[in-house]
Design a protein around this motif. Structure first.
Motif, PDB file in Angstrom:
ATOM      1  N   PRO A 114      87.988  27.847  24.153  1.00  0.00           N
ATOM      2  CA  PRO A 114      89.439  28.011  24.253  1.00  0.00           C
ATOM      3  C   PRO A 114      89.879  29.462  24.115  1.00  0.00           C
ATOM      4  O   PRO A 114      89.300  30.229  23.344  1.00  0.00           O
ATOM      5  N   VAL A 115      90.905  29.824  24.861  1.00  0.00           N
ATOM      6  CA  VAL A 115      91.494  31.156  24.714  1.00  0.00           C
ATOM      7  C   VAL A 115      92.558  31.087  23.614  1.00  0.00           C
ATOM      8  O   VAL A 115      93.172  30.044  23.399  1.00  0.00           O
ATOM      9  N   PRO A 116      92.779  32.179  22.904  1.00  0.00           N
ATOM     10  CA  PRO A 116      93.856  32.169  21.905  1.00  0.00           C
ATOM     11  C   PRO A 116      95.214  32.111  22.598  1.00  0.00           C
ATOM     12  O   PRO A 116      95.417  32.761  23.624  1.00  0.00           O
ATOM     13  N   ARG A 117      96.108  31.329  22.074  1.00  0.00           N
ATOM     14  CA  ARG A 117      97.447  31.221  22.681  1.00  0.00           C
ATOM     15  C   ARG A 117      98.329  32.343  22.140  1.00  0.00           C
ATOM     16  O   ARG A 117      99.238  32.144  21.332  1.00  0.00           O
ATOM     17  N   THR A 118      97.995  33.542  22.602  1.00  0.00           N
ATOM     18  CA  THR A 118      98.723  34.738  22.200  1.00  0.00           C
ATOM     19  C   THR A 118      99.274  35.426  23.437  1.00  0.00           C
ATOM     20  O   THR A 118      98.871  35.134  24.568  1.00  0.00           O
ATOM     21  N   ARG A 119     100.181  36.393  23.237  1.00  0.00           N
ATOM     22  CA  ARG A 119     100.760  37.143  24.354  1.00  0.00           C
ATOM     23  C   ARG A 119      99.690  37.958  25.074  1.00  0.00           C
ATOM     24  O   ARG A 119      99.681  38.022  26.304  1.00  0.00           O
ATOM     25  N   ASP A 120      98.804  38.569  24.307  1.00  0.00           N
ATOM     26  CA  ASP A 120      97.734  39.339  24.937  1.00  0.00           C
ATOM     27  C   ASP A 120      96.894  38.450  25.852  1.00  0.00           C
ATOM     28  O   ASP A 120      96.618  38.793  27.014  1.00  0.00           O
ATOM     29  N   ALA A 121      96.460  37.314  25.324  1.00  0.00           N
ATOM     30  CA  ALA A 121      95.600  36.418  26.106  1.00  0.00           C
ATOM     31  C   ALA A 121      96.332  35.873  27.319  1.00  0.00           C
ATOM     32  O   ALA A 121      95.746  35.713  28.395  1.00  0.00           O
ATOM     33  N   LEU A 122      97.627  35.596  27.170  1.00  0.00           N
ATOM     34  CA  LEU A 122      98.406  35.091  28.300  1.00  0.00           C
ATOM     35  C   LEU A 122      98.546  36.156  29.381  1.00  0.00           C
ATOM     36  O   LEU A 122      98.427  35.861  30.581  1.00  0.00           O
ATOM     37  N   ASP A 123      98.798  37.402  28.988  1.00  0.00           N
ATOM     38  CA  ASP A 123      98.908  38.482  29.975  1.00  0.00           C
ATOM     39  C   ASP A 123      97.613  38.626  30.765  1.00  0.00           C
ATOM     40  O   ASP A 123      97.619  38.777  31.994  1.00  0.00           O
ATOM     41  N   ILE A 145      91.729  22.706  28.380  1.00  0.00           N
ATOM     42  CA  ILE A 145      90.410  22.277  27.918  1.00  0.00           C
ATOM     43  C   ILE A 145      90.474  21.654  26.533  1.00  0.00           C
ATOM     44  O   ILE A 145      91.454  21.817  25.794  1.00  0.00           O
ATOM     45  N   ALA A 146      89.391  20.948  26.188  1.00  0.00           N
ATOM     46  CA  ALA A 146      89.233  20.391  24.848  1.00  0.00           C
ATOM     47  C   ALA A 146      88.677  21.461  23.927  1.00  0.00           C
ATOM     48  O   ALA A 146      87.943  22.350  24.360  1.00  0.00           O
ATOM     49  N   ALA A 147      89.012  21.385  22.652  1.00  0.00           N
ATOM     50  CA  ALA A 147      88.549  22.399  21.705  1.00  0.00           C
ATOM     51  C   ALA A 147      88.154  21.755  20.389  1.00  0.00           C
ATOM     52  O   ALA A 147      88.818  20.838  19.898  1.00  0.00           O
ATOM     53  N   LEU A 148      87.054  22.254  19.825  1.00  0.00           N
ATOM     54  CA  LEU A 148      86.635  21.828  18.485  1.00  0.00           C
ATOM     55  C   LEU A 148      87.267  22.685  17.398  1.00  0.00           C
ATOM     56  O   LEU A 148      87.312  22.289  16.247  1.00  0.00           O
ATOM     57  N   LEU A 149      87.722  23.872  17.771  1.00  0.00           N
ATOM     58  CA  LEU A 149      88.255  24.786  16.762  1.00  0.00           C
ATOM     59  C   LEU A 149      89.536  25.444  17.264  1.00  0.00           C
ATOM     60  O   LEU A 149      89.830  25.443  18.462  1.00  0.00           O
ATOM     61  N   ALA A 150      90.314  25.979  16.338  1.00  0.00           N
ATOM     62  CA  ALA A 150      91.589  26.631  16.651  1.00  0.00           C
ATOM     63  C   ALA A 150      91.500  28.112  16.298  1.00  0.00           C
ATOM     64  O   ALA A 150      90.847  28.507  15.329  1.00  0.00           O
ATOM     65  N   TRP A 151      92.152  28.926  17.102  1.00  0.00           N
ATOM     66  CA  TRP A 151      92.245  30.362  16.815  1.00  0.00           C
ATOM     67  C   TRP A 151      93.299  30.615  15.730  1.00  0.00           C
ATOM     68  O   TRP A 151      94.376  30.004  15.746  1.00  0.00           O
TER      69      TRP A 151
END
Length: 446
Positions: A114-123, A145-151
């Motif tokens: 999973p990508v972090p749901r941050t502004r940087d990652a979104l850009d 996607i499915a994720a086992l862990l959270a950022w």
């Protein structure tokens, strides 16, 4: 884009069953497993019958810090054209990290992370998607996607992240309701809240799949029956929008065709229940919006600003630290759940072992019961830096260098297997060449 209808994931193991299955309007094939110049006969026959085939990519890594690889984009485009597909799909995920942005070795996850749901990652994701859209001959849809862990430190919910992504790029969405359920169990996220926040009119189609819960963690296996909670999420989605297509995914432990057909019937039942719920509330489920291609007014997606190199580097450092902890045993980055990260690391090792066993089926035959524990021990200290075929060779070479396996016959078999595949060209099996090699070994011993 025309409405797709009812579909199933095409896999070589069930190709014959899929061809005979009633009510199949379209199929989805893993893009990396299809060669444009040598399409499987089964897919050719399906296409001749008018069944739509959509390539589904798993290795592009659109959520990664690097810009998409041109060769991978070209390969995906070739598959779309060879299959006559109306669109292609990929994932909102990163699959590799490291490299030039971090001045560190390139690491491969062998899995969607999973990508972090941050502004940087979104850009970064928005720019990567725009690059992919420009390189592909058909529209692109991307999957949650499915994720086992959270950022730690996330700035948006999943629904908000997907909404802004679609708004900024015009990309279509492939919504996997099984992944929404997975994130509900593993991350405490409400599927209904995600559906309420995301732009359902941007949905290209929907995935439905099974999984299993172990010790409070939901594993999105695609190897188990579709459970009732996943069908409930599908019903909720159908009460909000009528998706162009719904597809059953199954990647392993394939049941009898009759079982898959019953799962397709259950999926249709969940859709019908959702549509009935919508009608009862007098709020008709909306049709997903047509693409410009379907209306004959092709237009470029709205412009997305170019991500800064600084943002890419910040994303690169964060993703590399996480992936290194998962596959190379480096310290866990601050803010992550250590227990959950350990679960993910073990899951990655098991998946590597399973895929290598499929790519190189001779290894489990040569090593027997030793194969799995030996590979997991190897994977714990040897990150994957190339594809699975390279991983198989590296594993065999490392095992031989360490003096294993102890069984002399297994060692001879493994050494022969490695020698035949590790050189620039395969070793010849002609009798004269084999005799010359044997003679040379004898002379060298003197």
């Amino acid at each position: 884009m025309e409405r797709l209808g009812t579909g199933i994931g095409w896999r070589p193991e069930i190709a014959d069953a899929v061809e005979r299955m009633p009510g199949i309007d379209w199929v989805e094939a893993v893009a990396e497993n299809v060669c444009p110049g040598h399409l499987p006969d089964s897919l050719l026959r399906l296409r001749e019958r008018g069944v739509t085939v959509i390539p589904h990519g798993v290795s592009l890594g659109l959520g990664g810090a690097d810009r998409p690889d041109e060769a991978r984009l070209t390969a995906l485009a070739e598959r779309a054209e060879a299959l006559g597909a109306p669109l292609v799909t990929e994932h909102i995920a990163f699959v590799r990290a490291g490299g030039s942005l971090t001045a560190s070795p390139l690491l491969e996850a062998g899995h969607l992370l999973p990508v972090p749901r941050t502004r940087d990652a979104l850009d970064v994701l928005c720019e990567n998607i725009r690059i992919a859209q420009a390189a592909l001959p058909v529209p692109l849809a991307v999957e949650n996607i499915a994720a086992l862990l959270a950022w730690p430190g996330e700035e948006m919910t999943e629904g908000q992240f997907l909404y802004e992504l679609a708004d900024r790029t015009g990309v279509r969405l492939l919504i996997d309701v099984a992944n929404l359920h997975t994130n509900h169990v593993n991350r405490g996220e409400d599927p209904a809240k995600a559906l309420a926040e995301l732009p359902v009119e941007a949905i290209a189609y929907v995935h439905v799949a099974g999984g299993v819960e172990r010790d409070g963690v939901w594993h999105d296996t695609h190897a188990h029956p579709v459970p009732a909670p996943v069908l409930a999420v599908l019903t909720d989605l159908a009460s909000r929008v009528s998706p162009p297509g719904v597809l059953l995914e199954r990647d392993d432990d394939f049941p009898e065709p009759a079982v898959l057909e019953r799962e397709l019937e259950a999926i249709q039942g969940a859709l019908t229940k959702g549509w009935a719920r919508s009608a009862a509330s007098r709020v008709p489920a909306r049709e997903a919006a047509p693409t410009p291609e379907a209306t004959g007014t092709v237009a470029a997606p709205p412009a997305a600003p170019r991500s800064s190199d600084c943002a890419r580097q910040r994303v690169a450092l964060a993703q590399t630290a996480l992936l290194s902890a998962l596959v190379a045993g480096t310290p866990v980055p601050d803010g992550f759940d250590r227990v959950r990260l350990g679960v993910q690391a073990r899951a990655l090792g098991v998946k590597r072992a399973d895929v290598v066993a499929k790519v190189a089926p001779e290894l489990p035959l040569i090593l027997g019961d030793l194969y799995r524990p030996a590979f997991l021990a190897y994977a714990h200290s040897h990150p994957m830096t190339g594809g699975y075929r390279r991983d198989a060779l590296d594993f065999a070479g490392q095992l031989l260098l360490s003096g294993g396996p102890e069984d002399a016959e297994a060692r001879r078999g493994l050494r022969q297997w490695w020698l035949e595949r590790s050189g620039p060209v395969p070793r010849s099996t002609r009798p004269a060449v084999r005799l010359a090699r044997a003679t040379r070994r004898v002379l060298l011993r003197r």
